[in-house]
Enzyme design. Structure first.
Site, PDB file in Angstrom:
ATOM      1  N   HIS A   1       0.832  -1.206   0.000  1.00 34.94           N
ATOM      2  CA  HIS A   1       0.000   0.000   0.000  1.00 34.94           C
ATOM      3  C   HIS A   1       0.869   1.260   0.000  1.00 34.94           C
ATOM      4  O   HIS A   1       0.677   2.159  -0.831  1.00 34.94           O
ATOM      5  CB  HIS A   1      -0.905  -0.022   1.235  1.00 34.94           C
ATOM      6  CG  HIS A   1      -1.791   1.170   1.370  1.00 34.94           C
ATOM      7  ND1 HIS A   1      -3.115   1.161   1.006  1.00 34.94           N
ATOM      8  CD2 HIS A   1      -1.564   2.429   1.843  1.00 34.94           C
ATOM      9  CE1 HIS A   1      -3.655   2.345   1.233  1.00 34.94           C
ATOM     10  NE2 HIS A   1      -2.728   3.133   1.744  1.00 34.94           N
ATOM     11  N   GLU A   2       1.821   1.325   0.917  1.00 39.21           N
ATOM     12  CA  GLU A   2       2.658   2.521   1.005  1.00 39.21           C
ATOM     13  C   GLU A   2       3.594   2.636  -0.189  1.00 39.21           C
ATOM     14  O   GLU A   2       3.936   3.755  -0.602  1.00 39.21           O
ATOM     15  CB  GLU A   2       3.445   2.526   2.318  1.00 39.21           C
ATOM     16  CG  GLU A   2       2.589   2.528   3.574  1.00 39.21           C
ATOM     17  CD  GLU A   2       1.579   3.673   3.630  1.00 39.21           C
ATOM     18  OE1 GLU A   2       1.825   4.721   2.996  1.00 39.21           O
ATOM     19  OE2 GLU A   2       0.552   3.521   4.323  1.00 39.21           O
TER      20      GLU A   2
ATOM     21  N   HIS B   1       1.949   4.687  -2.792  1.00 35.16           N
ATOM     22  CA  HIS B   1       2.150   6.120  -2.564  1.00 35.16           C
ATOM     23  C   HIS B   1       3.561   6.544  -2.976  1.00 35.16           C
ATOM     24  O   HIS B   1       3.753   7.536  -3.687  1.00 35.16           O
ATOM     25  CB  HIS B   1       1.964   6.449  -1.082  1.00 35.16           C
ATOM     26  CG  HIS B   1       0.546   6.429  -0.610  1.00 35.16           C
ATOM     27  ND1 HIS B   1      -0.424   7.224  -1.156  1.00 35.16           N
ATOM     28  CD2 HIS B   1      -0.051   5.724   0.389  1.00 35.16           C
ATOM     29  CE1 HIS B   1      -1.577   7.014  -0.520  1.00 35.16           C
ATOM     30  NE2 HIS B   1      -1.366   6.105   0.421  1.00 35.16           N
TER      31      HIS B   1
ATOM     32  N   GLU C   1      -4.382   7.787  -3.173  1.00 36.39           N
ATOM     33  CA  GLU C   1      -4.941   6.526  -2.677  1.00 36.39           C
ATOM     34  C   GLU C   1      -5.285   5.568  -3.805  1.00 36.39           C
ATOM     35  O   GLU C   1      -5.253   4.353  -3.622  1.00 36.39           O
ATOM     36  CB  GLU C   1      -6.166   6.790  -1.809  1.00 36.39           C
ATOM     37  CG  GLU C   1      -5.863   7.440  -0.464  1.00 36.39           C
ATOM     38  CD  GLU C   1      -4.953   6.604   0.414  1.00 36.39           C
ATOM     39  OE1 GLU C   1      -4.972   5.357   0.315  1.00 36.39           O
ATOM     40  OE2 GLU C   1      -4.205   7.199   1.209  1.00 36.39           O
TER      41      GLU C   1
END
Length: 491
Positions: free
Chosen positions: A256-257, A260, A286
């Protein structure tokens, strides 16, 4: 120097100082000694005072008035648009308020973390009351006579209004609830079992970060209580967390990170340290973290490869084969924690937080009543009474650091990710074959070319529309979820 040249020179220095302030925040969440919190709060306030003065410098207004936008190219016009937006917002907020927000939210992080560890909301309540009061004041200053929550939302998703979110969320809720009820009526998927060495989890997380294209020469992977990413350009840092009984927490927090971080690393270097050289909004940000984590990272194809990697790292995982591992990675289950939620229920967590924070900012809910409001709403939405504050109102860091208006961008990001996934599948028909080999480049390079490299060149919705080739909406996300979990659970 032309007015535009002077404006951009000033802006690059301001952006560079903003990156330094962000590094202080990263340090606070990862390696700062606990006893440094009070001093760090003063340091953050001092940095914000300097930044606010630069953002509201009267020369910025003079340069903006003097330049000839008609003589600028598309990228430079985008720079001007973003600088003007930031300037017009900054001059509405008194310097005193900007500094006090930085000071209070820096302190608040530590108070929240201690209250969360002690499962004691009352230990945090008075601090949160101060944060909410300051955010109400800031929102009122930004809104003038308009909607205060919309003004705060605009910090994270420029141009978005609560009325549009209400329409979108209203369309999402019925199909999400129906899908959840159908899935939870079926036998539960298997879970991983065992004791998963946390050092081995971190080693694997760094490998997976590189598999997804995260450039470790310009980034780091560290541990934090609440995973996050920070920075842009050539210094982009991410964090993850570990739990000895749940390696998926680490793996998927990392992916997930990385979404980003890869977005920030992928922006055209020509835009470095400028407004265009950063992610255009948190909703678009996101979309990258969620498509990396879910549509790619939890796909049947990628989990087949991941099963082998995790078996090599940890030995017996407690599941029989790659199919059972895929089911475990996508297990729909009751639970309190948003960040550990499955794809089916995740957005229901966000819709609850969105309603609560709007009520807080709108003064129809006060902090003194927040814990009970949270528990009552959670039980109504999820059928379970919250057992302790760390599983309820204290689980997220966002409100402690003043991020009111941020939560809805998670669901907006999921909606955008659904659209991007639909377009990606059409553009890369052999995607599953490459993911099954642990090769994400066809997907990540498509995302980089179609969306990431452009940074803030276009407004958020236009950024997604240009990448997808169609108007973004909630339909593709809902269709994807119903198809995926319908197949998984035999619906």
């Amino acid at each position: 120097m032309t007015p535009f040249d002077e404006l951009m020179s000033h802006q690059r220095e301001t952006t560079a100082l903003g990156q330094v302030a962000g590094r202080l925040g990263w340090d606070q969440e990862t390696v700062m000694p606990r006893g440094s919190a009070e001093q760090r709060a003063e340091e953050m306030a001092a940095m914000e005072t300097v930044l606010h003065a630069r953002r509201t410098d009267p020369r910025v207004g003079e340069w903006l008035a003097a330049l000839d936008e008609g003589a600028l190219g598309a990228a430079d016009r985008a720079q001007v648009r973003l600088i003007r937006r930031e300037y017009e917002r900054a001059v509405k907020v008194p310097g005193r308020l900007a500094a006090e927000l930085a000071r209070v939210t820096s302190r608040s992080q530590g108070v929240w973390a201690e209250a969360r560890a002690a499962d004691d909301f009352t230990a945090f309540a008075s601090t949160l009351e101060r944060v909410v009061a300051l955010k109400r004041e800031e929102g009122a200053a930004l809104a003038a006579e308009g909607d205060v929550y919309d003004a705060l939302l605009d910090d994270y998703e420029p141009g978005m209004k609560a009325a549009e979110l209400d329409r979108m969320f209203g369309a999402l809720r019925p199909r999400l609830v129906a899908l959840r009820e159908a899935v939870l009526g079926k036998p539960r998927a298997p879970e991983l079992t065992g004791d998963f060495d946390e050092a081995a989890q971190m080693k694997l997380s760094r490998r997976i970060a590189q598999v997804f294209g995260y450039d470790m020469k310009r980034g780091r992977v560290d541990k934090a209580v609440h995973p996050f990413s920070s920075g842009s350009g050539n210094d982009v840092r991410i964090t993850t967390r570990t739990a000895p009984d749940d390696p998926f927490n680490c793996v998927y927090s990392t992916i997930h990170e990385v979404g980003h971080g890869a977005y920030e690393q992928g922006i055209d270097q020509a835009y470095l340290l400028t407004p265009v050289g950063q992610g255009v909004s948190m909703g678009v940000h996101e979309s990258q973290s969620r498509i990396y984590e879910n549509q790619l990272g939890r796909s049947r194809a990628f989990t087949a490869w991941l099963f082998g990697e995790m078996a090599d790292a940890f030995g017996n995982l407690g599941v029989a084969d790659a199919d059972a591992f895929y089911a475990a990675a996508n297990r729909v289950h009751p639970g309190y924690i948003r960040t550990e939620s499955d794809e089916v229920q995740y957005n229901l967590h966000i819709l609850m937080r969105y309603d609560l924070e709007r009520a807080l900012i709108g003064r129809s809910l006060e902090v003194a009543d927040l814990e009970e409001a949270w528990n009552t709403r959670f039980e109504a939405d999820f059928g379970t009474r919250v057992d302790r504050p760390s599983n309820g109102v204290l689980q997220d860091v966002h409100w402690s650091v003043g991020l009111f208006g941020y939560f809805p961008t998670y669901t907006l990001g999921n909606v955008y990710a659904g659209c991007l996934h639909k377009a990606l599948r059409a553009a890369v028909p052999d995607l599953d074959a490459t993911l099954a080999a642990g090769e994400t480049a066809p997907a990540t390079e498509w995302l980089r070319e179609r969306l990431q490299r452009h940074g803030g060149l276009r407004p958020p919705r236009d950024t997604v529309r240009e990448a997808c080739g169609f108007e973004p909406g909630e339909g593709p996300l809902l269709d994807y979820l119903e198809a995926k979990f319908g197949a998984l659970y035999g619906l």
